[in-house]
Design a protein around this motif. Structure first.
Motif, PDB file in Angstrom:
ATOM      1  N   TRP A  76       1.143   4.120  -2.784  1.00 33.47           N
ATOM      2  CA  TRP A  76       0.897   5.511  -2.395  1.00 33.47           C
ATOM      3  C   TRP A  76       2.007   6.430  -2.911  1.00 33.47           C
ATOM      4  N   GLU A 112       1.626   7.402  -6.525  1.00 38.23           N
ATOM      5  CA  GLU A 112       0.544   8.326  -6.882  1.00 38.23           C
ATOM      6  C   GLU A 112       1.039   9.768  -6.877  1.00 38.23           C
ATOM      7  N   VAL A 142      -3.069   7.049   4.271  1.00 39.43           N
ATOM      8  CA  VAL A 142      -3.132   6.514   2.929  1.00 39.43           C
ATOM      9  C   VAL A 142      -4.554   6.659   2.435  1.00 39.43           C
ATOM     10  N   ASN A 158       0.829  -1.207   0.000  1.00 38.93           N
ATOM     11  CA  ASN A 158       0.000   0.000   0.000  1.00 38.93           C
ATOM     12  C   ASN A 158       0.862   1.255   0.000  1.00 38.93           C
TER      13      ASN A 158
END
Length: 748
Positions: free
Chosen positions: A670, A673, A683, A666
C-alpha cells in the motif's frame, strides 16, 4: 369472490396466467400486486413473500441485561406480522371473499405459510370456505390438474413447521444470549448457538482437530517408466504399492536400477460396468452442483428461481424414484427441438424408458426433473448451468450403462514384480448425456505376454500419508442428512449461517478460532448441544407431528425439558465456561508475533472505533499495522513466509470474500502505491488489478481462482497455468488467454 394464495408473487403471476381464460388483469391492493380474471366466478390470485408472520418473545424479553437467558426457555411465544402490506391486503380480500384456495408449495414450510395466511383471512371473515391444491411444477398440466382435484389442508404438517419455528427460536435465542453474555461478546459480535447449527459446527471443528493431531507417516513408491518398440510410454508401479521401510525400498531400487528391460508376465482384460446415476433429490442436486462450483445456498436459490419460473420441478424433495404419473416419453419430447435435441432423440428411440431408482421413495414430490423447455437466452449464466445440470441428469437416468475396458498388466524387472492398470471407455452410455466429472482414459500400449519393454528410468518417490480431508459443502450436507441434522429445506441455510457468523471460511470449510472456542467450551461443559442425538430426536418428533402421531404441544414441551437440563449444566460451570470462552476468543484476535519485541500482535480497536493490529506489549511497544474499516476479519491458519503473520480474510455481506493476505505485506504494498488518499486505515485494491475485469471471469470463476490462491491479476500472471487448470477444471487455453490479458492490463 375466489381468492387463490400462492407463496410468492412470481408464482401467483404464473398460476394466474395458466388458469385465466385470457390474460389476467394486474392490480394493486395495499401496495401488493394481485392478478384478477373471471372464469366461473371472479378470481384473484395473490402471492405472499414466504412467511408473513414470525414467532417471537413478547417485547419485555428483549433486554439482554434485564432478562436472564434461562427465562426464555419457558417464555410465552407470540406471533407478529413481518409484512404489514401483505397482511393488510389479505384482510381487504377477506371482506369480499367466499372461497380460498391455498396454492403454496407443498411441504412443511409451504403448508405453514398457507395456514398463516388462512388464519389472517379467517379472522376477518370466519365464513370463508377453504381448500388446498398440491403440485410439483408450475406448468399448465400440473396446475390445471391440481385445481381440478383440490384436497384438504394438512394442519398436522403445518403444526410440524410451526413447532420447528418455536423450538429453534427458544434454543437459539436462549443459548446465544447466555454464551454471548458470559463471554462478553455482545452487539454484532454475539456468539450464535443453534439446535442444528452447533452440532454441524462441531463436526467441522472435530475434523480440523483430527487433521491437526494427524502425524504423517512416511512411505515410498517405486515407479518404472517404460516404452515399447513404438516408443509408446507408460508407467508401472511396484506391486507392493506403499513401502513403509526405506531400506526395503532402497534394496528394490538397487536391484532394478541397472535393468534395461522389463518382461510382460501376465495380461488380464475385462469389462467394467458403470451404472447410470439415480434421479436428483435435494441432497443429490446440491452435491452435484457443488462439484461444478456452486455453494449449497446458491444452488438452492437458483433451483428455486427455475422452479417458480416453471422450468424444473419442486427442488425440495427426498424422493429418488420417479412416480408412474410422469409420462417420460412426453417429457423427453419437450426437448425434441433445441440444444438438447440429439440427446432426447436418442432416448426416444428406446422401446421402453426405464429410469434408475434410488433408495428413497416418498409421495410428496417427485425427484427433481426438467418441467419445461428453456432457451439459453431466457436464463442468465448460472441459471442455465443449473438447468442444464438438471436436464442432463434426467436424461442420464434413462440411459444405458457406460462400459469400460480394463487391462491389468503384471511385469517383471529383474525378478521384482511391477504392475500397471489401464482403462478406456468403449461405450459412453449415460456419460454421453451427463459428462460432469468424468474419469479420463488411462491408455496402455497394445501389449502381449512375454513382450520385452525398455526401461527409461526407475524412480523412488518419497511420500507421506495425508490427514483426513476437510468437508466441502456437498459432502457436509450428505453427512448432515445421515445424522438427522436439519431437513432438505434447511441444511444449506445452516451452512450459510456458519459463514455469516464467521465460524467458518474457505471451501472446503475451515473453522475459525471463534468456532474452536465455542465448540471446545460446549463439548466440555454442555456436550448435549454439540451432539446430533438431541436434534435428531427432535427432528423425528417433528416428523411424527406431521404424521399425526404426536401433538405440537407435547414436542415443544419435551424440547423445553431438554433445554432446561442443558441450562443446569451451563449454570453449574458458568465461571469455567466464561474463562474458557474468553481465553479461546482472545486467541482469535492473535495475528502473530511482534517483530520488535516478540509479544503477540492482536486485532484491536482505537478509542474512536477504528481497527488496527497492535502489540500486546503496548505502551512499551508501539508497533502497529492498519486494517480496513469495514467487513468481518477472519484470522486464517495460513502464515506469511516473510513476516510469520497469519493471513487475514475479510467477509462483507453481499460481496465475495477478500483475501487481504499478510497484513504487513499488504501495508508495504500500500505504501508503494501512488495513492492520493491519506486514510491509512483502509487498504484498497487497485481496480485495474481486479480479476473480474477480465472478460469471461465472473463471480463463480473468480471464486474458483480464489480457492487456489489467485485473487488478482498479478497472482494470475505468476501462476502455473497448467496447475491452475488442473485444480480448477478451467481449460488450459482459457487460463493462458487470461494471463495474456492480465499482462497487457498491468503493463499499461
Amino acid at each position: 369472490m375466489h381468492i387463490i394464495i400462492a407463496e410468492k408473487n412470481i408464482a401467483a403471476r404464473r398460476i394466474a396466467s395458466i388458469l385465466a381464460p385470457k390474460k389476467p388483469k394486474k392490480n394493486r391492493l395495499s401496495g401488493v400486486d394481485i392478478y384478477e380474471f373471471d372464469k366461473d366466478e371472479k378470481t384473484i390470485v395473490m402471492g405472499l413473500s414466504g412467511h408473513i408472520v414470525k414467532v417471537d418473545f413478547p417485547s419485555q424479553y428483549n433486554s439482554w441485561q434485564k432478562i436472564d437467558a434461562k427465562e426464555l426457555v419457558d417464555a410465552e411465544i407470540v406471533t407478529v406480522p413481518t409484512h404489514n402490506k401483505i397482511v393488510s391486503a389479505l384482510k381487504g380480500l377477506a371482506k369480499k371473499g367466499k372461497k380460498v384456495t391455498i396454492a403454496t408449495d407443498y411441504d412443511r414450510e409451504g403448508e405453514l405459510i398457507g395456514v398463516e395466511a388462512l388464519n389472517i383471512l379467517k379472522k376477518t371473515n370466519s365464513n370463508l370456505e377453504f381448500e388446498r391444491v398440491r403440485y410439483s411444477a408450475i406448468t399448465p398440466k400440473e396446475i390445471n390438474d391440481a385445481f381440478s382435484s383440490p384436497v384438504d389442508i394438512d394442519f398436522s404438517l403445518a403444526d410440524a413447521g410451526h413447532s420447528r419455528q418455536v423450538i429453534d427460536l427458544v434454543w437459539g435465542a436462549s443459548l446465544t444470549r447466555y454464551l454471548s453474555i458470559v463471554s462478553g461478546r455482545l452487539g454484532n459480535m454475539f456468539l450464535s448457538v443453534g439446535r442444528v447449527q452447533s452440532p454441524t459446527l462441531a463436526i467441522i471443528v472435530d475434523r480440523e482437530k483430527e487433521r491437526e493431531a494427524f502425524v504423517p507417516k512416511p512411505y515410498w513408491e517405486i515407479n518404472a517408466h517404460l516404452h515399447d518398440t513404438n516408443k509408446d510410454k507408460f508407467v508401472a508401479s511396484h506391486s507392493k504399492g506403499r513401502i513403509w521401510n526405506k531400506k526395503e525400498a532402497e534394496a528394490i531400487i538397487d536391484n532394478v536400477k541397472s535393468t534395461d528391460f522389463s518382461i510382460v508376465k501376465e495380461i488380464k482384460k475385462s469389462q467394467k460396468i458403470d451404472k447410470p446415476p439415480i434421479p436428483f433429490n435435494t441432497t443429490e442436486l446440491i452435491s452435484a452442483a457443488s462439484s461444478i462450483g456452486f455453494t449449497a445456498s446458491n444452488a438452492m436459490r437458483i433451483a428455486e428461481t427455475l422452479y417458480t419460473n416453471g422450468y424444473i420441478s419442486y427442488p425440495r424433495t427426498d424422493n429418488t424414484v420417479y412416480p408412474s404419473s410422469i409420462d417420460f416419453r412426453e417429457q423427453l419430447n419437450v426437448f425434441s427441438n433445441g440444444v438438447f435435441k440429439k440427446y432426447a432423440d436418442e432416448l426416444l428411440k428406446k422401446k421402453q424408458l426405464i429410469p434408475t431408482k434410488g433408495k428413497k421413495e416418498t409421495t410428496d414430490h417427485p425427484p427433481i426433473y426438467p418441467a419445461s423447455y428453456a432457451k439459453k437466452s431466457e436464463l442468465n449464466e448460472q441459471e442455465w448451468k443449473m438447468y442444464e445440470l438438471v436436464v442432463r441428469r434426467f436424461f442420464a437416468t434413462f440411459a444405458d450403462s457406460a462400459i469400460w475396458e480394463t487391462m491389468k498388466v503384471k511385469l517383471d524387472l529383474n525378478n521384482e514384480p511391477f504392475k500397471s492398470n489401464g482403462a478406456r471407455l468403449i461405450d459412453s452410455g449415460w456419460r454421453w448425456y451427463y459428462p460432469y466429472n468424468a474419469p479420463e482414459d488411462r491408455l496402455l500400449p497394445p501389449l502381449k505376454e512375454n513382450d520385452k519393454l525398455m526401461v527409461e528410468k526407475v524412480e523412488m518417490i518419497d511420500k507421506e500419508t495425508n490427514p483426513p480431508g476437510r468437508y466441502g459443502q456437498g459432502r457436509l450436507i450428505r453427512l448432515m442428512e445421515e445424522l438427522g441434522l436439519g431437513t432438505k429445506a434447511t441444511r444449506h441455510d445452516i451452512i450459510s449461517k456458519l459463514y455469516s457468523r464467521t465460524y467458518v471460511h474457505g471451501s472446503p470449510l475451515i473453522p475459525t478460532k471463534t468456532a474452536y472456542a465455542v465448540i471446545e467450551t460446549l463439548e466440555k461443559y454442555a456436550p448435549t448441544i454439540t451432539k446430533p442425538d438431541m436434534t435428531s430426536k427432535l427432528e423425528e418428533d417433528m416428523d411424527k407431528i406431521a404424521e399425526g402421531l404426536l401433538t405440537e404441544e407435547k414436542v415443544i414441551d419435551e424440547s423445553r425439558k431438554m433445554l432446561n437440563t442443558i441450562f443446569l449444566e451451563l449454570e453449574n460451570n458458568q465461571d469455567k465456561i466464561a474463562e474458557s470462552l474468553r481465553t479461546g476468543l482472545r486467541e482469535d484476535k492473535i495475528v502473530g508475533q511482534c517483530p520488535d519485541c516478540e509479544s503477540n500482535l492482536l486485532i484491536r480497536r482505537s478509542k474512536r472505533g477504528s481497527r488496527f493490529i497492535g502489540c500486546d506489549n503496548y505502551p512499551d511497544c508501539n508497533f502497529s499495522l492498519p486494517l480496513p474499516k469495514s467487513g468481518q476479519l477472519v484470522v486464517t491458519n495460513k502464515t506469511c513466509e516473510n513476516h510469520n503473520l497469519n493471513h487475514l480474510r475479510i467477509l462483507s455481506k453481499g460481496r465475495r470474500p477478500w483475501n487481504l493476505g499478510c497484513p504487513q505485506c499488504n501495508f508495504i504494498e500500500w505504501k508503494k502505491e501512488k495513492n492520493n488518499s491519506h486514510n491509512v486505515t483502509q487498504v484498497k485494491v487497485n481496480v485495474s488489478d481486479d480479476i473480474t475485469k477480465i472478460k469471461g471471469v465472473g463471480k463463480i470463476t473468480a471464486q474458483k481462482l480464489d480457492e487456489v490462491g489467485i485473487n488478482n491479476m498479478n497472482d494470475l500472471l505468476k501462476a502455473d497455468a497448467f496447475e491452475v487448470s488442473k485444480k480448477t477444471n478451467i481449460s488450459l487455453k482459457k487460463i493462458k488467454d487470461w494471463q495474456d490479458i492480465a499482462s497487457v492490463a498491468i503493463n499499461n
